[in-house]
Design a protein around this motif. Sequence first.
Motif, PDB file in Angstrom:
ATOM      1  N   LEU A 101      -9.313 -12.850  -7.669  1.00  0.00           N
ATOM      2  CA  LEU A 101      -9.777 -11.888  -6.673  1.00  0.00           C
ATOM      3  C   LEU A 101      -9.093 -10.540  -6.864  1.00  0.00           C
ATOM      4  O   LEU A 101      -9.743  -9.493  -6.758  1.00  0.00           O
ATOM      5  N   LEU A 102      -7.802 -10.559  -7.151  1.00  0.00           N
ATOM      6  CA  LEU A 102      -7.090  -9.302  -7.435  1.00  0.00           C
ATOM      7  C   LEU A 102      -7.781  -8.541  -8.571  1.00  0.00           C
ATOM      8  O   LEU A 102      -7.981  -7.325  -8.473  1.00  0.00           O
ATOM      9  N   GLU A 103      -8.138  -9.264  -9.624  1.00  0.00           N
ATOM     10  CA  GLU A 103      -8.818  -8.637 -10.761  1.00  0.00           C
ATOM     11  C   GLU A 103     -10.201  -8.131 -10.359  1.00  0.00           C
ATOM     12  O   GLU A 103     -10.586  -7.014 -10.721  1.00  0.00           O
ATOM     13  N   GLU A 104     -10.932  -8.950  -9.616  1.00  0.00           N
ATOM     14  CA  GLU A 104     -12.271  -8.553  -9.175  1.00  0.00           C
ATOM     15  C   GLU A 104     -12.220  -7.264  -8.347  1.00  0.00           C
ATOM     16  O   GLU A 104     -13.081  -6.394  -8.484  1.00  0.00           O
ATOM     17  N   LEU A 105     -11.199  -7.140  -7.511  1.00  0.00           N
ATOM     18  CA  LEU A 105     -11.044  -5.943  -6.663  1.00  0.00           C
ATOM     19  C   LEU A 105     -10.391  -4.779  -7.412  1.00  0.00           C
ATOM     20  O   LEU A 105     -10.183  -3.714  -6.836  1.00  0.00           O
ATOM     21  N   GLU A 106     -10.065  -5.025  -8.692  1.00  0.00           N
ATOM     22  CA  GLU A 106      -9.387  -4.041  -9.534  1.00  0.00           C
ATOM     23  C   GLU A 106      -8.068  -3.592  -8.905  1.00  0.00           C
ATOM     24  O   GLU A 106      -7.698  -2.417  -8.941  1.00  0.00           O
ATOM     25  N   LEU A 107      -7.358  -4.575  -8.346  1.00  0.00           N
ATOM     26  CA  LEU A 107      -6.062  -4.315  -7.722  1.00  0.00           C
ATOM     27  C   LEU A 107      -4.915  -4.950  -8.505  1.00  0.00           C
ATOM     28  O   LEU A 107      -3.761  -4.812  -8.112  1.00  0.00           O
ATOM     29  N   ASP A 108      -5.235  -5.654  -9.610  1.00  0.00           N
ATOM     30  CA  ASP A 108      -4.153  -6.203 -10.428  1.00  0.00           C
ATOM     31  C   ASP A 108      -3.406  -5.033 -11.054  1.00  0.00           C
ATOM     32  O   ASP A 108      -3.989  -4.041 -11.456  1.00  0.00           O
ATOM     33  N   GLY A 109      -2.094  -5.122 -11.047  1.00  0.00           N
ATOM     34  CA  GLY A 109      -1.263  -4.009 -11.480  1.00  0.00           C
ATOM     35  C   GLY A 109      -0.929  -3.058 -10.340  1.00  0.00           C
ATOM     36  O   GLY A 109      -0.045  -2.223 -10.464  1.00  0.00           O
TER      37      GLY A 109
END
Length: 188
Positions: A101-109
Amino acid sequence: MSQANSLSHDDIIAQTTEWLEKAVIGLNLCPFAKAVHVKKQIRYVVSDVTTPEALLEDLRRELEVLAEANPEKIDTILLIHPYVLNDFLDFNDFLDVADGLLEELELDGILQIANFHPDYQFADTSIDDIENYTNRAPFQTLHLLREESIDRAVESFPEAETIYEKNIETMQKLGIEGWHQLFSGNKD
């Protein structure tokens, strides 16, 4: 946890706060926790959901809240979910979904998710090994953090990479009996 069914949100937050103050801050398991606690920059959210799918939606909402919030007001979020993922292995499997989900929301990093569970168990440990208690909270909890805050905290804390080893040493000195004594005043 079955005891959660008879508790209000305020009771669940109170138990989580007690754990934070006595264990996480009191034992210095996370040297970065005290500042956000004292500044009241922790958002406590109790989720009443009972399915992983519904928890994922709560997680989505809280990740978005944290991403958009002023860090001076909300620097971190504890998403407490006492009615879902009671089994640690199911909880552990859910963490991959949460990271997705973090990746999907482009919030990873930008954001990351730490985790706590009443039955937390590190790989290659026995269920009763004391080091597991470093990640044991009263209820299943997803801890949403800002990468930027972690970077700042690590810069200000020399030898941050030794925290894990120091935590194990602290827990071994304390022992399981000592752990239980920390919270003995909270028993009915």
